[in-house]
Motif scaffolding. Structure first.
Motif, mmCIF file in Angstrom:
data_model
loop_
_atom_site.group_PDB
_atom_site.id
_atom_site.type_symbol
_atom_site.label_atom_id
_atom_site.label_comp_id
_atom_site.label_asym_id
_atom_site.label_seq_id
_atom_site.Cartn_x
_atom_site.Cartn_y
_atom_site.Cartn_z
ATOM 1 N N GLN A 253 3.702 -1.575 -1.527
ATOM 2 C CA GLN A 253 3.567 -1.798 -2.964
ATOM 3 C C GLN A 253 4.049 -0.611 -3.791
ATOM 4 O O GLN A 253 4.442 -0.768 -4.945
ATOM 5 N N THR A 254 3.996 0.582 -3.198
ATOM 6 C CA THR A 254 4.419 1.804 -3.907
ATOM 7 C C THR A 254 5.456 2.543 -3.077
ATOM 8 O O THR A 254 5.271 2.722 -1.872
ATOM 9 N N LYS B 235 9.916 -4.694 -8.485
ATOM 10 C CA LYS B 235 9.402 -4.992 -7.141
ATOM 11 C C LYS B 235 8.323 -4.014 -6.676
ATOM 12 O O LYS B 235 7.429 -4.389 -5.912
ATOM 13 N N TYR B 236 8.423 -2.758 -7.110
ATOM 14 C CA TYR B 236 7.524 -1.724 -6.581
ATOM 15 C C TYR B 236 7.045 -0.773 -7.674
ATOM 16 O O TYR B 236 7.768 -0.502 -8.632
ATOM 17 N N GLU C 64 0.874 1.952 -10.659
ATOM 18 C CA GLU C 64 0.952 0.535 -11.054
ATOM 19 C C GLU C 64 0.743 0.377 -12.558
ATOM 20 O O GLU C 64 1.371 -0.478 -13.196
#
Length: 456
Positions: free
Chosen positions: A207-208, A235-236, A425
């Protein structure tokens, strides 16, 4: 120097194993001299880029070369990849030591799997290879995925191609440049850095993506890389790090409060920043804030607040510049400039643990020095000197209400508690908000903001 020269001779003779051993000796010698190297009188200071940096880069180049086993070329071994990663991180530290002129950075090697099992780390490094009478560039990448062996891929290119494309991409991020050309350049860099890892990233549930960038890559907003259909930020979550050895441990989630300081009026030869007033109001509407604006934002008043109530977030909406020269790296207050080395004094109680360390330092109106390829060393300098666990800053100054909108959304996301959102995020969601706004969908408005350090 003797071991380095021996390594070069052995490499020319084709004895790669012997060359690696000689270079390792030179590397270990440099590591043992770390504090001595930067204590040299600046008047007789060694030339870092000529005397020290090549040892690191040439050792990485050797470690990443395919090895010949029974006539068959084999990819670099895990042992070599691990050492190459260690040398890349050591080079990042050496550059920061050289920037500060002291070896003051405390390092603690960390294991990514113990920090975040949904984060990948990408280590790109730009190398020069001698091919006969000419030179070629190699953009090598080491990919670290949680609980998996290291991966490695690279691209061989004509000399200066990497640097030229990176500089063209940087120029293309300003409005007025052809969007078609910008996307073509952004996809070219994506192909070098990300495309070979796409399947691994997807299959690992990442995710990162944390980048430990090298050279001019530090000046580029990685979020604006393009895969042909969408930007990487779509996307990330993305964070930058000057090396995971500098990753500060522990992160407390608490009720957020912000010390916000800024200038709206023209001061000391710098233009007014009228949008800062709106930015400060937007932040205060989302988070409990103490505000120092214009005449109230003196160095003395700022220092008093920093050493008083332990704000987890410090947000500075003021002119500033990041440069590879610490003397030209500063932030503006109403009455004077705060240099990067002054941060040591201002934040000393935070760094020493007398007061709680700052969770997040935000520098929202700064910019990198024009024409300075290593300007973001100054950004890393502010981040590390303050002892902040994370620093969010702009690579260029966006004098616009878009910054106020982005900051408002960032803090709105960051204050969510169910579920709590990581800083990376929260920044991603704020950038996506601008990307989806027809007024601000150009990367110039949203891509300049980068998160350095702890992304959680």
């Amino acid at each position: 120097r003797g071991a380095w020269q021996l390594g070069r001779i052995l490499k020319q003779q084709g004895d790669i194993t012997g060359a690696i051993a000689a270079y390792q000796g030179a590397f270990e010698h440099l590591q043992s001299l770390r504090s001595d190297l930067v204590a040299v009188n600046p008047d007789v200071q060694f030339n870092f880029t000529e005397s020290v940096e090549p040892v690191y880069r040439e050792l990485v180049s050797l470690l990443l070369q395919p090895t010949l086993t029974k006539g068959q070329a084999e990819e670099a071994s895990q042992a070599n990849l691990k050492q190459a990663r260690e040398v890349i991180e050591a080079l990042q530290l050496a550059e920061l030591d050289n920037f500060f002129r002291d070896a003051c950075l405390d390092t603690k090697p960390v294991i990514l799997d113990e920090i975040d099992t949904q984060a990948a780390v990408i280590y790109p490094i730009i190398l020069q290879d001698s091919l006969g009478d000419s030179f070629a560039s190699r953009l090598e990448v080491i990919l670290s995925l949680p609980n998996q062996p290291l991966r490695h891929y690279g691209t061989q290119l004509p000399k200066q191609k990497v640097e030229n494309v990176l500089q063209q991409l940087y120029s293309s991020l300003y409005p007025g440049y052809s969007s078609q050309q910008r996307l073509r350049l952004a996809e070219q860099v994506y192909d070098w850095l990300i495309r070979p890892a796409e399947a691994d990233l997807a299959n690992s549930g990442i995710q990162t993506i944390v980048f430990v960038p090298d050279g001019f890559l530090r000046n580029l907003p990685i979020a604006a890389l393009y895969d042909g259909k969408q930007y990487l930020i779509e996307k990330y979550s993305i964070a930058l790090s000057p090396g995971l050895q500098l990753f500060p441990q522990g992160l407390e989630r608490e009720e957020l409060s912000v010390l916000t300081a800024g200038l709206t009026k023209a001061r000391q030869g710098f233009a007014e920043l009228p949008a800062v007033e709106e930015e400060v109001k937007e932040i205060a509407s989302e988070v409990n804030s103490q505000i120092l604006l214009n005449q109230d934002f003196t160095r003395t008043a700022f220092e008093k607040q920093i050493n008083g109530i332990p704000f987890p977030i410090v947000h500075l909406a003021t002119h500033g510049q990041f440069s590879s020269n610490p003397e030209e790296t500063f932030l503006l207050t109403w009455d004077e400039r705060i240099g990067v080395k002054d941060f040591d004094v201002l934040f000393e109680k935070r760094r020493l643990g007398i007061l709680k360390p700052i969770e997040l330092l935000v520098l929202s109106a700064c910019q990198t020095a024009a024409g300075d390829k290593r300007a973001t060393l100054g950004l890393a300098g502010f981040a590390l000197r303050s002892g902040a666990r994370s620093t969010m800053a702009s690579l260029w100054s966006v004098h616009d209400e878009s910054t106020a909108d982005l900051m408002s959304e960032f803090y709105r996301q960051l204050t969510q508690t169910n579920p709590p959102m990581t800083k990376a995020e929260a920044l991603r969601q704020a950038q996506l908000t601008l990307l989806r706004d027809v007024k601000y969908n150009h990367p110039y408005f949203w891509a300049s903001f980068v998160l350095v350090g702890n992304w959680l």
